[in-house]
Design a protein around this motif. Structure first.
Motif, short mmCIF file in Angstrom:
data_model
loop_
_atom_site.label_atom_id
_atom_site.label_comp_id
_atom_site.label_asym_id
_atom_site.label_seq_id
_atom_site.Cartn_x
_atom_site.Cartn_y
_atom_site.Cartn_z
N HIS A 496 0.71 -1.27 0.09
CA HIS A 496 -0.04 0.00 0.01
C HIS A 496 1.09 1.28 -0.02
O HIS A 496 0.46 2.28 -0.17
CB HIS A 496 -0.72 -0.15 1.24
N PHE A 497 2.13 1.30 0.33
CA PHE A 497 2.96 2.27 0.57
C PHE A 497 4.34 2.13 -0.25
O PHE A 497 5.09 0.99 0.04
CB PHE A 497 3.30 2.90 1.98
N ASP A 498 4.81 2.68 -1.36
CA ASP A 498 5.92 2.58 -1.92
C ASP A 498 7.05 3.22 -1.22
O ASP A 498 8.51 2.83 -1.36
CB ASP A 498 6.14 3.30 -3.31
N LEU A 499 6.88 3.91 0.03
CA LEU A 499 7.87 4.52 0.64
C LEU A 499 8.19 3.38 1.88
O LEU A 499 7.47 2.89 2.56
CB LEU A 499 7.24 5.92 1.30
N SER A 500 9.54 3.80 2.33
CA SER A 500 9.98 3.09 3.51
C SER A 500 9.31 3.84 4.69
O SER A 500 8.61 4.75 4.74
CB SER A 500 11.48 3.36 3.68
N ARG A 501 9.43 3.06 5.95
CA ARG A 501 8.84 3.76 7.09
C ARG A 501 9.53 5.18 7.38
O ARG A 501 8.77 6.06 7.62
CB ARG A 501 9.04 3.02 8.36
#
Length: 869
Positions: A496-501
């Protein structure tokens, strides 16, 4: 069940780790269902991890469980527990169990393992003398120590001794220490772990062991065990040199002996030192009987390690299915599994190879000793010893027998950041010795089976699924292979998110978003699509919840945030195995008033809760039903307690010694500093749990260097150490700064924690974060102490906002009727205790009944309590 149709009957005698591996491997490879397997385990439980036996003290049976429990539900597998086999009839091809039942077999595997050796020391049969081999052994040991403690006046310690300074002896000493008993290791040889490490390593190890509060007496022979005059229990050890040691409990850990009595009785050849003799196919003299693990005498010896036993199991499975596999030889690499004591060795650790060269790096002050054993040209790696810092072990062990790159092998031993050359492992290099997985198999999992992450590779190859020591190397191999294949190594949080934490944290902070809906709409992947992407999952929802909490977004159960929490955060309590919860009030620095103790005791008594002092110096109360939580917390809050956050990824505890307040050795007020730290950082949500410790002098009684942040007092101020932790992969914290004032200390910790909270990966502890963050420890030091990124003012203000806006989560719940409504049982639940709850009384308290105890009927139901408001 002999040859029923095309199915043959395989009988496995023994229910240990190697037996489990054999059955698991056979079911994984026997697609045609050629064998039905029946396992006869002597113990009354499914196979468990003996290597991690000390985990049973903290995690119970679940902590030492092996593999997938579904294995024992397989229709082609039958497991009989508590069913010792008494005899083998080779001619009739049958075995007879302890109940007199006769079972036919087509093929038979002896996996009976070994038993603890008991040296012929007079008095070894006295009450209070134990071995350390099975769960029953450690359970009996714990019961004895706790019984002794209860019978002694307050403050009198239980005195323990361990005879034997090998791997098992040191783990047994660690177990005694975990039970708050004194421990002294008695070793006959010149140094500890003499089989695995040399004298130099043994001396460094002794310093580390002493630092854990464990005494060591080397070159000492025990001549007799004497009973206490009054009790008749073991009370004293007499030594051959005339010395003596008063004791209340003794653990004997002097080695093991193969359980070969069935092989002997059946007329099978046994080795000179015991064990059923087998060839390289692990077959005995009888063509239908095999032996694996510690009971097998292969190439003239029995091998007491799990990795060679697992290899034997795989060989037998291959042979049963028509293959030609042979035992390739034993990998004798070992690691000590004692929290806070890092020891590993492999290969020719004692440099017995002719003309071998030894390269040694030692730091006696830090308790570090590292050695490589090389061929006479200093090129080929023959072995290694690591004490105090086993970091290089995972990368170097697979290079055994290969040439090391570079011209200076000592570079591999230098401290972190010393510039060791990169190691390029051959495909044949063994990465996971427990499961015999090569570097080539791991690369193949990536390139041929499209495994794109470590969990996928673990599932495909079994690498890292036993002791886990090889996982850092597995991850490195996976990432390298992905990069070579032109595949970007994904740091995406989830689908759901391509970003890292870390990227998502900064995005949410800069965009000033305050709800999951807004965050997923702004930064999510394919929000609102038919596939469901954008609605979140059990990975990203708790991460977003943690990010919002870290950014001061209000109570975690307020509005939409309440739907993001996992089970423990959702109920502000830790879920237990029987569906009840535990309650842990905060006791900053372990300090609590007598009035507070009385309140806690009365609450536990009124609600029938099991009480336990935790390792973080506070009291845990177990067995609270969900509808009881508000009533319990109302009384605790009224008495001045607040949530201890035992359920959250946040600060858990700040452990402290008594420091200069009472101790004659203390040089600073460690209790006061611990209280200040805990009250300052309480409720700080982070990627993983945080633990701290403060010691009032260099004697380090608070074990600060085993914590994420450790503080040790000096005559000039405070030293701060970071990146330590216990658990399955223990790490020693590393020095960040020395002789800080109290003000400087707080500022340094503020910045360290905020930098970690903002940049660490999901569920990443501080130790691996420091290893992966740019610049490592030195990079962290530059950021938070030299402001190399120009963000220190931002970190300072972020921590100031956290301190200013802190509120006790449970107090807020009690003041909000809407939040209170979630703490209720189901509408159709009984008014009294759930009838499915069943308990037994143990040492004066109730605990959940096991399945066997429920079946026997010797249980008490959940109490019907009249709780005083």
């Amino acid at each position: 069940m002999v040859n029923s149709g095309n199915t043959q009957h395989l009988v496995v005698i023994g229910g240990g780790m190697v037996a489990q591996r054999l059955v698991e491997a056979l079911r994984a490879r026997d697609d045609a269902g050629r064998y039905h397997v029946t396992v006869f385990a002597e113990e009354p439980r499914v196979p468990y991890d003996r290597v991690g036996l000390t985990r049973w003290f903290e995690d119970g049976a679940e902590g030492v469980a092996l593999g997938d429990p579904a294995l024992w539900a397989d229709p082609l597998v039958t497991l009989h527990t508590d069913r010792k086999i008494d005899s083998i009839d080779r001619e009739a091809r049958t075995v007879t169990d302890r109940l007199g039942n006769v079972h036919a077999y087509d093929e038979l595997v002896l996996a009976t393992g070994s038993s603890a050796a008991m040296p012929p020391i007079p008095g070894n049969d006295l009450p209070g003398v134990f071995v350390y081999r099975t769960i029953d052994d450690v359970a009996a040991l714990r019961g004895w120590v706790e019984q002794k403690r209860e019978s002694y006046p307050e403050g009198k310690p239980v005195r323990g001794a361990v005879i034997g300074g090998g791997l098992l002896g040191l783990e047994a000493a660690g177990a005694l220490t975990a039970l708050d008993a004194q421990a002294t290791v008695i070793e006959f040889g010149t140094h500890l772990m003499g089989v695995q490490v040399d004298l130099g390593g043994g001396q460094a190890l002794k310093r580390l062991i002493n630092g854990k509060g464990i005494g060591v007496r080397a070159e000492t022979a025990t001549s007799q065990m004497k009973p206490h005059r009054r009790t008749g229990h073991v009370g004293r050890l007499d030594f051959a040199d005339g010395g003596r040691l008063d004791v209340d409990v003794v653990v004997v850990a002097t080695g093991v002996r193969p359980r070969d009595e069935l092989a002997r009785a059946a007329g099978l050849p046994v080795g000179e030192r015991g064990g059923a003799v087998v060839d390289l196919s692990c077959r005995t003299e009888d063509p239908h009987i095999w032996a694996v693990g510690e009971v097998a005498c292969i190439e003239g010896r029995c091998i007491g390690l799990v990795a060679p036993g697992n290899t034997m199991a795989e060989v037998v499975v291959d042979r049963l299915l028509g293959g030609l596999a042979e035992f390739p030889g034993a990998d004798t690499a070992t690691k000590l599994k004692l929290s806070g004591v890092d020891v590993a060795s492999f290969g020719d650790a004692h440099a017995r190879t002719e003309d071998a060269v030894e390269v040694v790096w030692a730091d006696p002050v830090a308790g570090v000793y590292k050695k490589l054993v090389l061929s006479d040209d200093a090129r080929t790696l023959l072995g290694g010893v690591f004490v105090g810092d086993a970091g290089p072990y995972a990368s170097l062990r697979p290079m055994l027998g290969a040439e090391l790159p570079g011209n200076d092998p000592s570079a591999f031993l230098l401290p972190e950041g010393g510039g060791a050359p990169n190691l390029e492992l051959s495909d044949e290099a063994n990465v996971c010795s427990c499961n015999n997985v090569s570097a080539g198999a791991i690369r193949g999992a990536v390139t041929e089976h499209q495994c794109t992450d470590v969990p996928g590779v673990k599932a495909c190859t079994r690498a890292g699924t036993t002791c886990g020591a090889c996982l850092p190397l597995v991850k490195k191999l996976v990432d390298t292979e992905l990069e070579r294949a032109g595949i970007e190594v994904s740091t995406a949080l989830c689908e759901h998110f391509d970003l890292s934490r870390a990227q998502l944290f900064d995005a949410v902070r800069v965009a000033d978003l305050h709800s999951f809906s807004d965050i997923v709409a702004r930064f999510g992947v394919s929000a609102g699509s038919a596939t469901g992407a954008g609605r979140g999952c059990d990975i990203c929802k708790p991460v977003v919840a943690s990010i919002l909490a870290s950014l001061g977004n209000g109570h975690i159960l307020a509005g939409e945030q309440s739907t993001l929490q996992d089970t423990n955060d959702h109920m502000l309590a830790n879920l237990q195995k029987d569906g009840t919860y535990s309650v842990v009030p905060r006791m900053p620095g372990g300090e609590v008033t007598p009035e507070g103790l009385i309140t806690v005791g009365q609450v536990a008594k009124d609600f029938g809760l099991y009480t336990k002092i935790t390792g973080g110096q506070r009291i845990d109360m177990f067995g609270a039903r969900v509808e009881q939580l508000p009533d319990i917390w109302r009384r605790l809050v009224d008495a001045g307690f607040e949530s201890g956050h035992a359920y959250g990824k946040s600060l858990r505890t700040v452990k402290s010694c008594v420091g200069s307040t009472w101790c004659r050795y203390g040089v600073q007020d460690s209790v006061g500093m611990a209280v200040e730290l805990e009250l300052r950082y309480r409720g700080l949500r982070s990627p993983h749990k945080l633990k701290m410790g403060v010691s009032g002098c260099a004697r380090e009684c608070a074990e600060a260097r085993g914590k994420d942040v450790g503080v040790i007092a000096t005559d000039k101020g405070w030293n701060i150490y970071v990146g330590g932790n216990g658990g399955q992969t223990p790490r020693h914290a590393k020095l960040l700064a020395e002789d800080l004032t109290s003000e400087e200390l707080l500022r340094t910790i503020d910045r360290f924690l905020m930098y970690y909270v903002r940049t660490a990966d999901r569920l990443q502890r501080t130790a691996p974060w420091i290893e992966e963050v740019e610049g490592g420890l030195e990079g962290v030091r530059e950021v938070i102490m030299e402001d190399s990124l120009g963000i220190c003012a931002d970190l300072d203000s972020a921590m100031a906002r956290h301190v200013e806006n802190y509120e006790d989560e449970w107090k807020a719940v009690l003041e909000d009727p809407e939040k209170l409504r979630r703490f209720s049982s189901f509408v159709n639940a009984p008014k009294d205790a759930d009838p499915s709850l069943a308990y037994v009384t143990e040492r004066g308290q109730r605990r959940p009944a096991t399945a066997e105890e429920r079946a026997s009927g010797v249980v008490i139901a959940g109490p019907k309590l009249e709780v005083r408001a």
